[in-house]
Design an enzyme around this catalytic site. Structure first.
Site, short mmCIF file in Angstrom:
data_model
loop_
_atom_site.label_atom_id
_atom_site.label_comp_id
_atom_site.label_asym_id
_atom_site.label_seq_id
_atom_site.Cartn_x
_atom_site.Cartn_y
_atom_site.Cartn_z
N TRP A 107 0.88 -1.20 0.04
CA TRP A 107 0.12 0.08 0.08
C TRP A 107 0.86 1.24 0.16
CZ3 TRP A 107 -4.85 -0.46 -1.42
CH2 TRP A 107 -5.50 0.76 -1.23
N ASP A 157 -0.65 12.00 0.19
CA ASP A 157 -1.69 12.55 0.45
C ASP A 157 -3.11 11.89 0.99
OD1 ASP A 157 -2.66 11.79 -1.92
OD2 ASP A 157 -2.82 13.79 -2.77
N GLU A 160 -3.60 8.94 -1.41
CA GLU A 160 -2.39 7.86 -1.57
C GLU A 160 -1.59 8.01 -2.81
OE1 GLU A 160 -5.45 6.13 -0.72
OE2 GLU A 160 -4.90 5.37 1.40
N GLU A 321 -18.59 5.39 -2.34
CA GLU A 321 -17.36 6.29 -1.90
C GLU A 321 -17.62 7.47 -2.85
OE1 GLU A 321 -12.87 5.55 -1.27
OE2 GLU A 321 -13.68 4.79 -3.35
#
Length: 365
Positions: A107, A157, A160, A321
């Protein structure tokens, strides 16, 4: 069932027994993970609507997760104090498994804003309900040492992205978090002094390098130091983080710039070059814009954002989302569908933001 009640139910239903809030319980890339940033705003939403136990459990989980890494933080701080450049890969994670482990999936893992946002939300919750969550002291002090030592470094940020940049939204979150931690009354004198020094340093840096002008109006915040782009994450630097509050000319100019560039038909884009799932409008960002309108004394404008958020719910009442009807880059949508499947639904942060804005507007049923 009202969307307030459904949002509370969704969040309670999916909260882990450990206290963690999963970002999205069914979305392939988020399943099984909790972010401090997302969870902090989710906890703020339920705290405002009386779920004290749920918010307590989340904040206690955060404190345990961070405190468990106190030795790692002390080592990182010592190495940096000796002038050693600490690799990004050795910094604390951005997200954790629901049981508090680092997780084994790759990640974009160096993000500082979540630690500041958690401290901010913890202070809000404690002040609202009149008591410090038991057992958080070590986690708070560890987070403060980490942020005070590394706030000045570039990192990923909210989205990502752009690990090479220093992002104003990240600086705003750290600024708010360190102020909040000092107000909790658990820091040593040395920790309080280092937090105050970092707060002053952030404010001076943003004033010096984090502002830009659109035409002849007052300055506004920029997406990152050295660039002039607008990003919707900057809304949080105004309200709730108060780096420049809604009544300040810089705060007002920042909100106006985001609304002018990124708001469309009730929703809000992340930034104009967004290609994630084709670059749709994010439900939670409409909540941030509405929050700013509410704090600036524009309840009708805030209510329009709340109503738009509610209109994006599925037939079951779940909030996604983002929505895909007015995309910035429609040709880029399919690659994300192929990679990760449909847009994250429910996204618990979207529900948390709905609860926050509903509370700002006095909607509790």
């Amino acid at each position: 069932m009202s969307l307030v009640a459904h949002s509370l139910d969704v969040i309670k239903r999916w909260q882990s027994p450990t206290g963690a809030y999963p970002a999205s319980p069914t979305f392939s890339a988020y399943r099984g993970y909790s972010w401090l940033r997302d969870g902090a705003f989710i906890a703020e939403g339920v705290s405002r609507h009386g779920d004290v136990a749920g918010a307590n459990a989340f904040h206690a989980w955060c404190a345990r997760v961070v405190a468990d890494r106190a030795g790692q933080v002390d080592s990182l701080v010592s190495r940096a104090a000796r002038g050693e450049a600490v690799p990004v890969a050795e910094m604390l994670p951005t997200r954790f498994t629901l049981d508090g482990a680092d997780g084994g999936d790759d990640w974009w893992d160096f993000q500082l804003d979540g630690y500041g946002t958690w401290l901010w939300a913890l202070r809000e919750h404690c002040a609202r309900h009149g008591a410090v969550v038991p057992g958080v002291e070590k986690g708070v002090r560890t987070a403060v040492r980490y942020l005070a030592a590394f706030w000045h470094l570039p990192c990923y940020d909210w989205w990502e992205e752009h690990v090479e940049r220093r992002h104003v939204a990240t600086l705003g979150a750290i600024h708010a978090g360190l102020r909040a931690a000092a107000a909790l009354g658990v820091l040593s004198a040395a920790e309080e002094a280092s937090a105050a020094q970092a707060v002053a340093g952030i404010a001076a840096l943003v004033e010096r390098e984090g502002l830009t002008r659109d035409g002849s109006g007052p300055p506004r915040l920029r997406k990152w130091l050295g660039g002039d782009a607008v990003d919707a994450s900057l809304l949080a630097c105004v309200e709730p983080f108060g780096l420049y509050p809604a009544a300040h000319p810089v705060g007002a100019a920042t909100v106006a710039a985001v609304e002018r560039a990124l708001a469309r038909d009730g929703g809000v884009y992340r930034y104009l070059a967004d290609t994630f799932y084709g670059g749709g409008r994010w439900v939670l960002l409409a909540g941030f814009l509405g929050w700013n309108h509410a704090r600036a004394g524009r309840p009708a404008a805030a209510r329009r954002r709340l109503d738009w958020m509610a209109a994006q719910a599925t037939a079951d009442g779940d909030l996604p989302e983002q929505v895909s009807d007015l995309l910035l880059a429609p040709g880029r949508r399919q690659e994300w569908l192929d990679r990760w499947g449909p847009v994250a639904t429910p996204l618990l942060w979207s529900h948390g933001m709905y609860l926050i804005l509903a509370d700002e507007l006095g909607v509790h049923a």
